[in-house]
Design a protein around this motif. Structure first.
Motif, short mmCIF file in Angstrom:
data_model
loop_
_atom_site.label_atom_id
_atom_site.label_comp_id
_atom_site.label_asym_id
_atom_site.label_seq_id
_atom_site.Cartn_x
_atom_site.Cartn_y
_atom_site.Cartn_z
N LYS A 1 -3.20 2.57 -17.23
CA LYS A 1 -2.81 2.14 -15.89
C LYS A 1 -1.56 1.26 -15.98
CE LYS A 1 -7.44 1.98 -13.81
NZ LYS A 1 -8.44 1.10 -13.16
N ASN B 1 -4.03 -11.59 -6.01
CA ASN B 1 -5.04 -11.38 -4.99
C ASN B 1 -4.53 -11.86 -3.63
OD1 ASN B 1 -7.19 -10.24 -6.52
ND2 ASN B 1 -7.64 -12.26 -7.36
N ASN C 1 0.10 -0.77 4.34
CA ASN C 1 -0.95 -0.03 3.66
C ASN C 1 -0.73 -0.06 2.16
OD1 ASN C 1 -2.36 1.12 6.06
ND2 ASN C 1 -0.37 2.09 6.38
N ALA C 2 -1.77 0.29 1.40
CA ALA C 2 -1.64 0.35 -0.05
C ALA C 2 -0.51 1.31 -0.42
CB ALA C 2 -2.96 0.79 -0.67
N VAL D 1 -1.11 -2.85 -3.96
CA VAL D 1 -1.89 -1.94 -4.80
C VAL D 1 -3.16 -1.51 -4.08
CG1 VAL D 1 -3.13 -1.71 -6.99
CG2 VAL D 1 -0.97 -2.98 -6.90
N SER D 2 -3.82 -2.45 -3.43
CA SER D 2 -5.05 -2.12 -2.69
C SER D 2 -5.13 -2.99 -1.45
CB SER D 2 -6.29 -2.33 -3.57
OG SER D 2 -6.44 -3.71 -3.90
N ASP E 1 -8.35 -3.68 1.13
CA ASP E 1 -9.74 -3.38 1.49
C ASP E 1 -10.07 -3.99 2.84
OD1 ASP E 1 -12.33 -2.49 1.37
OD2 ASP E 1 -13.03 -4.13 0.09
N GLY F 1 -7.32 -7.73 -0.90
CA GLY F 1 -6.42 -6.75 -1.47
C GLY F 1 -5.67 -7.33 -2.66
N THR F 2 -4.84 -6.49 -3.27
CA THR F 2 -4.06 -6.94 -4.43
C THR F 2 -2.61 -6.51 -4.28
OG1 THR F 2 -4.73 -4.95 -5.64
CG2 THR F 2 -5.98 -6.98 -6.06
#
Length: 271
Positions: A35, A44, A59-60, A190-191, A193, A207-208
């Motif tokens: 990865k 975070n 968005n991611a 990256v993410s 949620d 999220g990250t």
């Protein structure tokens, strides 16, 4: 750059697999799954206040710069809006201005009344005026003094209310600003949620973010081939399922022990 970490898989070599052991010596390439990670790690994302997500602006996978709004929280219905507070501040300022005008008038009238009272007192001493008139003018003077003191108290109270409302406005402004969850540094999401209508707690990651900067690859190989990889070995990278080489690097780090859990799976041997 690629960081290799051996996974503690369930594959074991038995004494009977002598043919496989012999063939391992001829291996010149070892495959790994990895990865992309920022060298300084992922950041975070969290909000300083909790609330209901009213809209999502990013968005991611989107790139962001400092100040970009990622999502917006719904306003608390129990709090006052800035427009209402501005109207209340303006009303209190008008009230304070009116009382200041009254104070000016009372002061002017009081000066005239005190001068007239002093004149009547001197005349009364000479018999040119009555003490009854002096008494009446003294009462009028005292009433003006009381009115002046009352106006001063009302003006002070109005100004104090203005300060309280200004403090409330500043607090509300900060709360409104906190409703807009913004990126604090440049990078890529990256993410994320979250979803519209869902609640997010304060100071809890939703999220990250991968900040801009040097990247490396964190990956893992099967322990069967662990002795075939060394620090400094050259590496080529390609997407899973595609043989086209997209980058090159070298091994910088090897874990000294087998990890008890895969980087990519929840349980050992799940792959």
């Amino acid at each position: 750059l690629l960081f290799f970490c051996s996974c503690n898989g369930s594959k074991k070599q038995t004494a009977e697999n002598t043919d496989t052991l012999v063939r391992l010596a001829a291996i010149t390439k070892v495959a790994a799954i990895a990865k992309v990670q920022p060298e300084n790690g992922l950041v975070n994302l969290a909000s300083s206040q909790g609330g209901i997500v009213s809209s999502i602006q990013k968005n991611a996978g989107d790139s962001v710069v400092p100040g970009d709004v990622i999502l917006t929280l719904a306003a608390d219905p129990k709090t006052q809006d800035l427009l209402t507070l501005d109207k209340q501040i303006a009303a209190q300022q008008q009230r304070a201005a009116a009382e200041q005008e009254n104070i000016s008038q009372y002061k002017s009238s009081l000066e005239e009344k005190e001068a007239d009272l002093a004149r009547s007192s001197r005349l009364a001493e000479k018999g040119a005026d009555t003490y009854e008139q002096v008494s009446l003018k003294t009462k009028d003077r005292d009433i003006l003094r009381a009115n002046l003191q009352g106006a001063e108290k009302l003006a002070a109270a109005a100004l104090a209310d203005v300060e309280v409302l200004r403090a409330q406005r500043q607090q509300q402004k900060e709360l409104d600003a906190d409703r807009y969850v913004r990126a604090r540094e440049k990078g890529m999401l990256v993410s994320l949620d979250v979803q519209v209508g869902a609640a997010i707690p304060a100071l809890t990651s939703f999220g990250t973010l991968a900040p801009d900067g040097p990247l490396h690859m964190e990956g893992e190989i099967d322990e069967m081939f662990a002795n075939k990889v060394s620090i400094g070995d050259k590496i080529t990278f390609n997407y899973v399922g595609n043989s086209e080489i997209i980058a090159q690097g070298e091994v910088l780090f090897l874990a000294p022990i087998l990890e008890s859990k895969s980087l990519f799976y929840d349980r050992t041997g799940e792959s």
